[in-house]
Design a protein around this motif. Structure first.
Motif, mmCIF file in Angstrom:
data_model
loop_
_atom_site.group_PDB
_atom_site.id
_atom_site.type_symbol
_atom_site.label_atom_id
_atom_site.label_comp_id
_atom_site.label_asym_id
_atom_site.label_seq_id
_atom_site.Cartn_x
_atom_site.Cartn_y
_atom_site.Cartn_z
ATOM 1 N N THR A 34 -6.926 0.259 -5.617
ATOM 2 C CA THR A 34 -5.674 1.833 -6.018
ATOM 3 C C THR A 34 -4.791 1.043 -4.499
ATOM 4 O OG1 THR A 34 -5.486 3.939 -5.129
ATOM 5 C CG2 THR A 34 -7.612 2.739 -3.977
ATOM 6 N N THR A 35 -4.279 1.213 -4.433
ATOM 7 C CA THR A 35 -2.823 1.138 -3.395
ATOM 8 C C THR A 35 -3.163 1.599 -2.511
ATOM 9 O OG1 THR A 35 -0.954 2.703 -4.122
ATOM 10 C CG2 THR A 35 -1.103 -0.185 -5.375
ATOM 11 N N MET A 55 1.091 -1.142 0.211
ATOM 12 C CA MET A 55 0.185 -0.106 -0.144
ATOM 13 C C MET A 55 0.729 1.321 -0.056
ATOM 14 S SD MET A 55 -1.305 0.331 3.702
ATOM 15 C CE MET A 55 -1.134 -0.490 4.723
ATOM 16 N N ALA A 92 -11.440 7.994 2.211
ATOM 17 C CA ALA A 92 -11.494 7.297 1.205
ATOM 18 C C ALA A 92 -9.885 8.022 0.553
ATOM 19 C CB ALA A 92 -12.194 7.502 -0.011
ATOM 20 N N ASP A 144 -7.996 2.944 2.785
ATOM 21 C CA ASP A 144 -9.031 4.154 3.757
ATOM 22 C C ASP A 144 -9.406 3.918 5.147
ATOM 23 O OD1 ASP A 144 -9.637 1.804 3.695
ATOM 24 O OD2 ASP A 144 -11.457 1.634 2.414
ATOM 25 N N ASP A 203 -9.447 -6.126 -1.370
ATOM 26 C CA ASP A 203 -10.176 -5.629 -2.368
ATOM 27 C C ASP A 203 -9.804 -4.495 -3.615
ATOM 28 O OD1 ASP A 203 -10.021 -8.576 -2.203
ATOM 29 O OD2 ASP A 203 -12.445 -7.845 -0.829
ATOM 30 N N SER A 204 -9.069 -3.158 -2.358
ATOM 31 C CA SER A 204 -9.428 -1.568 -3.159
ATOM 32 C C SER A 204 -8.873 -2.255 -4.865
ATOM 33 C CB SER A 204 -8.561 -0.840 -2.173
ATOM 34 O OG SER A 204 -7.821 -0.035 -2.676
ATOM 35 N N ARG A 230 -5.433 -0.899 4.194
ATOM 36 C CA ARG A 230 -5.647 -1.068 2.987
ATOM 37 C C ARG A 230 -6.530 -2.259 3.067
ATOM 38 N NH1 ARG A 230 -4.679 -2.861 -2.325
ATOM 39 N NH2 ARG A 230 -3.324 -4.156 -1.638
ATOM 40 N N ASP A 231 -7.817 -2.395 2.018
ATOM 41 C CA ASP A 231 -8.576 -3.725 2.132
ATOM 42 C C ASP A 231 -8.092 -3.996 1.182
ATOM 43 O OD1 ASP A 231 -10.754 -4.863 0.738
ATOM 44 O OD2 ASP A 231 -12.416 -3.835 2.116
#
Length: 446
Positions: A210-211, A188, A237, A214, A207-208, A204-205
């Motif tokens: 983006t790196t 991340m 976010a 959130d 499954d996100s 960080r999720d």
């Protein structure tokens, strides 16, 4: 393990490279009071500090003595530094080599020790230390006056997870590998703030798309690692940028600022939403703080905002930005009484920081004081890949700016808002950082 040792072969290579750049013969100078002798003579110890400056497209980093502008030594690190930063007490320069997963440390040679009954200042020759951090993509560095948190982003292509190393000045000095590390399970582009035994860091999720993280969590140190203690429910976010002061930790979000308040071992979170001064895709992506400053300064492009965490206020700062200007440097200066902004048009803007609004005088927290023109040459002639760069002294009211167009180093007195010295460099400057003793035990003015 993040920390690595220099091999004998690497040391020999370093010695051969440095011998071609010159050597320094400065000796260690200590200052102790002599009982019964108030007028004793002693060697001067620099109170104005030193600068480490890297050369563009080069692995060379030079250390200059600011009192007379002399070159003390030049060091060859493993690769071209992507950034230079200072250790918590400003003794060491971190030569961050992001693309080659390495951080090296240069001892600036000025430091202070607490000898119980007095503070003892030391001055010695700069040197390249054997302390090295090695992990994937070192990126964001945040520091207090006692700790430094270095966030390693990791790498998706190689399935290398992120990590955070928290080090102190003593870890560097003793070449320690006992500092705590937070290891993640995925990569991340995160941020972390160290606060004693606690680390406030991002999540960080998996499954996100983006790196960017959130969420934010509190971790507590247990020896050489951290345990997760609390994950805040508040979302942030597109989290990017973080800072801290005495009571709060802030993180920039697409829709505002996430604020974490610490009261001893208790942490609480709140969200401060963007105001009407934000339009389109504007968001806080960078935050700056200082321990005793009531406000964070947040940046959304060239717009600057005063963020008062306790009062829950975001106010636009009028720094009289020129059309087309983009920021290249910024920070609290002159012991926190001022805030400076360096832009790509070659101007240094100086703001007086009042700490809070003075209602009677309707005085903003950050008040425009002056704008200093640093370059007379056409800024369109700036060499490709270069920009004006800033270093802020922690010991006086000076800041330092490199001008790649003219290959010069400028000293700016921000109290008088004027350039007081210009030094011609024999190389194209890239990054720079101030090193020295923030509060010398005694000023040596002879």
């Amino acid at each position: 393990m993040l920390q690595t040792k220099l091999s004998l072969a690497a040391l020999l290579i370093s010695v051969s490279l440095l011998s071609a750049c010159g050597d320094s013969t400065t000796n260690i100078v200590g200052k102790d009071p002599i009982a019964g002798d108030d007028d004793h003579d002693h060697d001067d110890i620099s109170t104005v500090g030193r600068l480490a400056i890297s050369a563009k497209d080069s692995n060379l980093v030079s250390v200059y003595e600011l009192s007379d502008g002399s070159l003390l030594d030049t060091f060859a690190v493993a690769d071209i530094p992507s950034a230079l930063a200072a250790s918590p007490a400003k003794r060491y320069a971190l030569a961050v080599q992001r693309t080659t997963d390495r951080v090296e440390f240069i001892d600036g040679g000025l430091f202070q020790e607490d000898h119980v009954d007095h503070l003892h200042d030391y001055q010695q020759a700069p040197e390249l230390t054997s302390f090295i951090l090695s992990d994937s993509r070192p990126t964001h560095i945040t520091a207090t006056d006692s700790q430094l948190a270095l966030f390693f982003d990791g790498d998706a292509a190689s399935s290398t997870p992120a990590a955070v190393a928290v080090i102190t000045e003593a870890d560097i000095t003793t070449d320690s590998n006992g500092y705590p590390v937070l290891n993640y399970t995925l990569n991340m582009h995160g941020a972390a703030q160290a606060r004693g035994d606690y680390l406030i860091s991002t999540i960080r999720d998996a499954d996100s798309a983006t790196t960017l993280p959130d969420k934010v969590a509190v971790y507590e140190q247990h020896g050489d690692h951290y345990h997760e203690e609390l994950v805040f429910d508040e979302l942030c976010a597109g989290l990017h940028g973080s800072a801290q002061n005495e009571h709060f930790i802030g993180f920039g979000c697409t829709d505002g600022v996430l604020l974490i308040e610490q009261d001893g071992a208790t942490f609480t979170a709140s969200k401060l939403a963007n105001t009407a001064d934000f339009s389109g895709t504007m968001r806080i992506g960078t935050l700056v703080g200082a321990e005793h400053a009531e406000h964070f300064v947040g940046f959304a492009g060239a717009s600057a905002f005063a963020i008062h965490a306790h009062d829950g206020e975001i106010e636009l700062i009028d720094w009289q930005v020129a059309e087309g200007a983009a920021l290249t440097g910024y920070g609290f200066a002159d012991n926190g009484s001022k805030f400076v902004l360096l832009d790509n048009q070659g101007y240094l803007t100086i703001l007086n920081y009042h700490g809070h609004e003075h209602e009677a005088a309707e005085e903003p927290a950050f008040e425009f004081a002056a704008k200093v023109q640093l370059a007379t040459a056409d800024v369109a002639t700036m060499p490709e890949g270069s920009r004006f760069e800033l270093a802020i002294s922690a010991s006086d009211d000076k800041v330092y700016v490199t001008n790649p167009i003219e290959q010069t180093l400028l000293t700016v007195d921000i109290a008088d808002a004027e350039i007081v010295a210009t030094k011609q460099l024999n190389f194209m400057p890239h990054k720079l950082v101030w090193l020295g003793i923030a509060q010398p035990a005694e000023a040596h003015d002879h």
